[in-house]
Design a protein around this motif. Structure first.
Motif, mmCIF file in Angstrom:
data_model
loop_
_atom_site.group_PDB
_atom_site.id
_atom_site.type_symbol
_atom_site.label_atom_id
_atom_site.label_comp_id
_atom_site.label_asym_id
_atom_site.label_seq_id
_atom_site.Cartn_x
_atom_site.Cartn_y
_atom_site.Cartn_z
ATOM 1 N N SER A 203 0.811 -1.219 0.000
ATOM 2 C CA SER A 203 0.000 0.000 0.000
ATOM 3 C C SER A 203 0.846 1.272 0.000
ATOM 4 C CB SER A 203 -0.955 -0.001 1.194
ATOM 5 O OG SER A 203 -0.231 -0.114 2.410
ATOM 6 N N ASP A 204 1.980 1.272 0.718
ATOM 7 C CA ASP A 204 2.805 2.487 0.785
ATOM 8 C C ASP A 204 3.331 2.880 -0.587
ATOM 9 O OD1 ASP A 204 2.396 2.674 3.484
ATOM 10 O OD2 ASP A 204 4.297 1.748 4.057
ATOM 11 N N LYS A 205 3.764 1.889 -1.352
ATOM 12 C CA LYS A 205 4.290 2.168 -2.693
ATOM 13 C C LYS A 205 3.194 2.730 -3.596
ATOM 14 C CE LYS A 205 7.568 0.136 -5.898
ATOM 15 N NZ LYS A 205 8.388 -1.054 -6.195
ATOM 16 N N LEU A 206 1.986 2.193 -3.480
ATOM 17 C CA LEU A 206 0.878 2.686 -4.291
ATOM 18 C C LEU A 206 0.492 4.105 -3.897
ATOM 19 C CD1 LEU A 206 -1.295 -0.563 -4.323
ATOM 20 C CD2 LEU A 206 -0.169 0.464 -6.301
ATOM 21 N N LEU A 207 0.498 4.382 -2.597
ATOM 22 C CA LEU A 207 0.174 5.731 -2.135
ATOM 23 C C LEU A 207 1.201 6.738 -2.645
ATOM 24 C CD1 LEU A 207 -0.928 5.072 1.557
ATOM 25 C CD2 LEU A 207 -2.376 5.904 -0.302
ATOM 26 N N HIS A 208 2.460 6.338 -2.647
ATOM 27 C CA HIS A 208 3.509 7.226 -3.161
ATOM 28 C C HIS A 208 3.334 7.471 -4.656
ATOM 29 C CE1 HIS A 208 7.461 9.085 -3.557
ATOM 30 N NE2 HIS A 208 7.705 8.277 -4.577
ATOM 31 N N HIS A 209 2.874 6.446 -5.390
ATOM 32 C CA HIS A 209 2.722 6.565 -6.845
ATOM 33 C C HIS A 209 1.524 7.431 -7.211
ATOM 34 C CE1 HIS A 209 3.150 5.405 -11.047
ATOM 35 N NE2 HIS A 209 1.877 5.058 -11.069
ATOM 36 N N TYR A 210 0.401 7.246 -6.502
ATOM 37 C CA TYR A 210 -0.827 7.950 -6.885
ATOM 38 C C TYR A 210 -1.037 9.248 -6.099
ATOM 39 C CZ TYR A 210 -2.123 3.844 -9.578
ATOM 40 O OH TYR A 210 -2.139 2.824 -10.492
ATOM 41 N N ARG A 211 -0.495 9.338 -4.880
ATOM 42 C CA ARG A 211 -0.520 10.547 -4.056
ATOM 43 C C ARG A 211 -1.945 11.008 -3.712
ATOM 44 N NH1 ARG A 211 4.609 12.435 -4.140
ATOM 45 N NH2 ARG A 211 5.932 11.834 -5.910
ATOM 46 N N ASN A 212 -2.136 11.312 -2.457
ATOM 47 C CA ASN A 212 -3.371 11.930 -1.960
ATOM 48 C C ASN A 212 -4.641 11.204 -2.392
ATOM 49 O OD1 ASN A 212 -1.824 14.036 -0.777
ATOM 50 N ND2 ASN A 212 -1.750 15.091 -2.750
ATOM 51 N N VAL A 213 -4.648 9.872 -2.219
ATOM 52 C CA VAL A 213 -5.870 9.116 -2.490
ATOM 53 C C VAL A 213 -6.304 8.436 -1.201
ATOM 54 C CG1 VAL A 213 -5.307 8.737 -4.914
ATOM 55 C CG2 VAL A 213 -4.573 7.070 -3.227
ATOM 56 N N PRO A 214 -7.610 8.226 -1.017
ATOM 57 C CA PRO A 214 -8.082 7.588 0.211
ATOM 58 C C PRO A 214 -7.617 6.140 0.323
ATOM 59 C CG PRO A 214 -9.928 8.359 -1.153
ATOM 60 C CD PRO A 214 -8.674 8.634 -1.901
ATOM 61 N N LEU A 215 -7.313 5.715 1.542
ATOM 62 C CA LEU A 215 -6.861 4.356 1.823
ATOM 63 C C LEU A 215 -7.699 3.773 2.940
ATOM 64 C CD1 LEU A 215 -4.745 1.989 1.680
ATOM 65 C CD2 LEU A 215 -3.425 3.273 3.381
ATOM 66 N N ILE A 216 -8.195 2.558 2.723
ATOM 67 C CA ILE A 216 -8.921 1.816 3.758
ATOM 68 C C ILE A 216 -8.088 0.591 4.116
ATOM 69 C CG2 ILE A 216 -10.994 0.487 4.319
ATOM 70 C CD1 ILE A 216 -12.557 2.274 2.438
ATOM 71 N N LYS A 217 -7.757 0.444 5.398
ATOM 72 C CA LYS A 217 -6.951 -0.687 5.861
ATOM 73 C C LYS A 217 -7.842 -1.726 6.525
ATOM 74 C CE LYS A 217 -2.648 1.886 6.612
ATOM 75 N NZ LYS A 217 -1.565 2.208 7.578
ATOM 76 N N LEU A 218 -7.646 -2.982 6.133
ATOM 77 C CA LEU A 218 -8.434 -4.079 6.691
ATOM 78 C C LEU A 218 -7.495 -5.097 7.329
ATOM 79 C CD1 LEU A 218 -10.722 -4.701 3.599
ATOM 80 C CD2 LEU A 218 -11.273 -3.319 5.593
ATOM 81 N N GLU A 219 -7.927 -5.691 8.422
ATOM 82 C CA GLU A 219 -7.135 -6.727 9.079
ATOM 83 C C GLU A 219 -8.042 -7.909 9.401
ATOM 84 O OE1 GLU A 219 -3.959 -6.961 9.606
ATOM 85 O OE2 GLU A 219 -3.419 -4.942 8.906
#
Length: 723
Positions: A203-219
C-alpha cells in the motif's frame, strides 16, 4: 421506505436496512440470501462499507489494503455495483480483475450466490476462451489480461463505470500495464472510478505513486500460533524438514489438513513419492495420509480442491503462487512454509530465462499464514528475523517484454501511448524488445507499428509465434501452424508420472514422436487426440489416461486453436486445408517457423549434442524428452535446429526443437539480422553458403555482396522478410 420490485435504490447504501426485494433483478430475496448475509456481516470488510461508499462517491481512485479472508474481493465489487446502480448505470457497469482463471470463476460464482442472482446474467465472468456474461451483466469478473484485450477495441473502457484491480501485490505484467494506462483513462473520463485491492505491504508504494488518495486498511483475524525454524541459519534442508513435520503432525495432532509450500515442481514430485511410501507404513487415528500435488505450472488448469468426506488427512504439496486456491477451504489447520520460491528471470542479452530460487515476500508469508484459522499452526522453516522483501520483484522487471511493447505500440494508435509504470522496465530489456519487433517487421521506419505489426497485435500470441502464423498464410500451412501455436500456448500435454510408471509413460509418448522434430510431434499428438474423440470403443478421457496425457491441457489447446482460427477469419486471412504428411508441407511448416523464430537457431558444433546458439554464443543441450533428446536414443542428431524456448537452469536446455538446413535459415532470415550476428564458426559456414549461391531462390538480390558491406552502410540495407 417502501421497497418495490422496480430496481429501487437504497439511498442509505444498505448500511442500516435490509432490502426485501433484490435491487438488481426486482425479485424477492431467497432464504439463502439472508443466510449468506449473516456470514458477510462477520467479515472484517463489512464495517467499512459506509466509509467506502462515501470515498467512491467523492473520489476517482480508492485503495483498499487488506490481508486474506477480509472479504474485500467479494464485498467491494458488490458495493461498486450498488454505486453504479445508484446512477442508473449512466457511466457503465463494474469489472473486477483477477490474476488466475480459476479464482476468477470461483469469485463470480460466490458473488452471484451472495447477490442472489443468476451467474451469467447480473454477475458474470470472462476468462480466456470462455465468456459467461450477458447484456444485463452489471458485475463482471475477468483476468487482468482479458481486460487488456478489451482496451484494444475500447481504450477508454467506456462500458465500465468502476474498474477494480485485485491482487495488485502480485505485480503481474498485465496488472502493471492496467495501472499505468488507467492513470490516463481517469484523466480522460472524470466519471470513471478506479478501486485498487492489495496487500498491506504494497500500500505504501501505491500511495507514493498515486498521491493523496483515500486508503482503507483491513485486518483479518490472526492465527494463534506461528513456529519459526531454529538454529543459526534456520532449516537449510527444508524439503527433509517439511516431510518430517508432516509425519509428526499426522501421528500426533488432531484432525486437519496440511499445506506444504515448497520451491519447485521437482520437490513436489519427490515429496509426493516419499509421503505415499511413508504414509502407507504409519498407522494414525486420523486414517490414511493423502498427498496431493498442486503445481503452479498448471495454474490455469488446477484440480478442483473439494472437501470430500472420509477418514484421511490431505497434504497439499504446492509451490506458490497458488495461495488463492485454498482461501475457501475450512479444514486446513497446518501450514508448512519453506519461505523460498522459484522465479523465472529473463535476460534480454541472451534471450533466455534463468530459474532462480529466491526468498518469498512478506506479503506472501502473511497470505499463507492467513490460510489457517485461529486454532491452526503455521510452521515457518526460517528464522523469525530473516529479512524478507516487502513484495516480490514486479514481473515486468524479470520478463520478456516484447509482447508488452507491441501492445503499447498498439495503444499509441488509440491515443494511450503513455504508460505511467509504477516500476519502469529495464532500458536494456526495452531496447531488446524494440529490436526484436523491428527484426519481425512489426515496426516501420519511424518506429511505429507497420501493417504487419498491427495484424500481429490482434493475435493473442507472443510476437514471434504471431509472425509465424502470418507466414503460414503465405506458405499454405495454416492448419498445421495453428495446431503448433495452440499446443505451445496450452500447458504441456505430456504427463510425467511417478517412478514406477515413468518408463511406460515414456514409451507411450514415443509413439507420437515425429522424425522431423518436436513441432511436428505436437501436430501428431493433437491429430491423435481429435481422432480419439470419434472412437467407438473408449472415451477420450480413457485414451488420455492410457497414454499418460493431460486431457485438460489438450482441451485447452483445442479451445486456443478454435479461437485463433476465428481471429484469422475475422482478419480475412486465408485458412488452408490440412495437408500434413507431404514433403512440401513439411518444408513449408519449417519456413513459417523460421519466419518468426529465426532468432532462435542453434548448431551442433561437435556432433555430440552441444548446440551453439547463434545470437549470443551460448552452448546448450536439447531437452532430454525431446525427439532428439538423450532419452530418445536417436542415433543421429541434426546439425541445425530452430527452437521455441531456452532456459538457463540446472540442465541448460533448449526445448521444442525441429531440424532445419542452413539453406532454409538463410532464405528466411532478414539480412540485417544476419549481419548483426556475432562472429563465429557457424556464421562463417552460413556466409560460405551465401557466397557459393546455394541459398534457395527468392532471397534478396546480391545478398553475399550486401553482407560484405561495411558497418557504416548497415542502415541502408533492405529488409528481407516475409511480407
Amino acid at each position: 421506505m417502501e421497497i418495490t420490485a422496480d430496481r429501487a435504490v437504497n439511498q442509505d447504501w444498505g448500511c442500516n436496512e435490509i432490502l426485501q426485494f433484490n435491487q438488481f433483478d426486482g425479485l424477492p430475496f431467497s432464504s439463502r440470501y439472508y443466510t449468506l448475509l449473516k456470514e458477510r456481516k462477520a467479515l472484517p470488510v463489512w464495517g467499512e462499507k459506509c466509509e467506502f461508499m462515501d470515498y467512491i462517491t467523492n473520489n476517482q481512485l480508492v485503495i483498499i489494503s487488506g490481508t486474506a479472508k477480509t472479504g474485500q474481493s467479494t464485498q467491494i465489487p458488490q458495493w461498486c455495483a450498488e454505486f453504479c446502480l445508484s446512477v442508473q448505470y449512466r457511466h457503465g457497469m463494474v469489472v473486477c480483475t483477477q490474476i488466475h482463471r480459476q479464482t476468477t470463476v470461483d469469485l463470480a460464482l460466490r458473488v452471484a450466490d451472495e447477490m442472489d442472482v443468476n451467474i451469467g446474467h447480473e454477475v458474470g465472468y470472462v476468462i480466456p476462451f470462455q465468456n459467461c456474461c450477458a447484456a444485463d451483466t452489471v458485475l463482471r469478473y475477468c483476468t487482468d489480461d482479458m481486460l487488456l484485450c478489451e482496451m484494444m477495441s475500447d481504450p477508454l473502457l467506456e462500458q465500465y463505470g468502476v474498474v477494480l484491480i485485485d491482487q495488485v501485490q502480485e505485480r503481474t505484467v498485465s496488472t502493471d500495464l492496467l495501472l499505468g494506462l488507467l492513470k490516463d483513462v481517469l484523466l480522460a473520463r472524470p466519471e470513471l472510478r478506479l478501486v485498487i485491492l492489495t496487500a498491506p505491504q504494497s500500500s505504501d508504494k501505491l500511495l507514493h505513486h498515486y498521491r493523496n488518495v483515500p486508503l482503507i486498511k483491513l485486518e483479518a483475524e490472526q492465527p494463534s500460533e506461528i513456529v519459526y525454524g531454529t538454529g543459526r541459519g534456520g532449516v537449510k534442508d527444508y524439503l527433509y524438514a517439511s516431510l518430517q513435520l508432516v509425519m509428526e503432525i499426522h501421528q500426533s495432532q488432531e484432525h486437519g489438513d496440511i499445506i506444504v509450500f515448497l520451491a519447485t515442481e521437482q520437490e513436489i514430485e519427490c515429496a509426493h513419492a516419499i509421503l505415499r511410501r511413508e504414509g502407507a507404513r504409519v498407522a494414525s487415528s486420523q486414517g490414511e495420509l493423502m498427498p496431493l500435488s498442486v503445481c503452479p505450472e498448471q495454474k490455469d488448469n488446477l484440480p478442483v480442491l473439494t472437501e470430500e468426506e472420509g477418514r484421511f488427512r490431505r497434504v497439499y504439496l504446492t509451490c506458490g503462487p497458488t495461495e488463492d486456491l485454498f482461501w475457501a477451504m475450512h479444514y486446513i489447520r497446518f501450514i508448512i512454509d519453506a519461505g523460498v520460491q522459484k522465479r523465472y528471470v529473463y535476460n534480454p542479452r541472451i534471450r533466455a530465462s534463468s530459474i532462480v530460487i529466491q526468498p518469498i515476500s512478506k506479503s506472501q508469508a502473511e497470505c499463507r499464514k492467513q490460510l489457517i484459522g485461529p486454532t491452526g499452526k503455521c510452521f515457518r522453516l526460517y528464522l523469525e528475523n530473516t529479512p524478507l522483501p516487502n513484495e516480490n520483484v514486479p514481473h515486468i522487471l524479470e520478463s520478456d517484454i516484447t509482447s508488452t511493447v507491441l501492445f503499447l505500440k498498439r495503444m499509441e494508435i488509440a491515443g494511450l501511448g503513455h504508460c505511467d509504470f509504477i516500476d519502469r522496465p529495464d532500458p536494456e530489456g526495452l531496447m531488446q524488445a524494440l529490436e526484436e519487433l523491428d527484426y519481425l517487421a512489426a515496426l516501420d521506419n519511424d518506429g511505429n507499428l507497420s501493417e504487419i505489426g498491427i495484424i500481429m497485435s490482434e493475435i493473442p500470441l507472443e510476437p514471434q509465434m504471431a509472425k509465424t502464423l502470418l507466414a503460414s498464410c503465405e506458405f499454405d500451412c495454416v492448419s498445421e501452424v495453428l495446431t503448433i501455436a495452440a499446443m505451445l500456448t496450452a500447458p504441456s500435454c505430456f504427463l510425467v508420472p511417478t517412478v514406477e510408471f515413468k518408463q511406460q509413460a515414456f514409451k507411450c509418448h514415443q509413439s507420437f514422436y515425429h522424425t522431423e522434430g518436436d513441432h511436428f510431434t505436437l501436430i501428431n499428438l493433437y491429430n491423435a487426440y481429435k481422432q480419439s474423440q470419434h472412437s467407438l470403443y473408449r472415451s477420450t478421457e480413457r485414451w488420455c489416461n492410457e497414454h499418460f496425457l493431460s486431457l485438460s491441457a489438450l482441451q485447452m489447446a483445442d479451445a486456443v486453436r478454435t479461437e485463433l482460427t476465428e481471429i484469422l477469419k475475422r482478419l480475412e486471412l486465408p485458412v488452408s486445408s490440412p495437408a500434413f504428411g507431404s514433403k512440401t508441407n513439411f518444408m513449408n511448416i519449417k519456413k513459417a517457423l523460421l519466419a518468426g523464430f529465426f532468432m532462435q537457431v542453434a548448431r551442433d558444433i561437435s556432433g555430440t549434442g552441444n548446440y551453439f546458439i547463434l545470437t549470443h554464443k551460448h552452448v546448450a543441450q536439447i531437452y532430454p524428452l525431446s525427439v532428439y533428446g538423450i532419452e530418445s536414443s536417436k542415433p543421429k542428431l541434426p546439425e541445425w535446429v530452430v527452437y521455441h524456448k531456452h532456459t538457463l537452469s540446472e540442465n541448460n536446455c533448449i526445448r521444442t526443437v525441429t531440424q532445419i538446413s542452413a539453406d532454409e535459415f538463410i532464405q528466411m532470415t532478414p539480412q540485417y539480422f544476419f549481419y548483426n550476428l556475432p562472429s563465429s564458426e557457424s556464421k562463417d559456414i552460413l556466409q560460405h553458403v551465401i557466397m557459393r549461391g546455394s541459398a534457395a531462390p527468392g532471397e534478396c538480390k546480391n545478398k553475399a555482396q550486401t553482407f560484405n558491406k561495411s558497418a557504416s552502410e548497415e542502415q541502408s540495407y533492405e529488409r528481407c522478410v516475409i511480407q
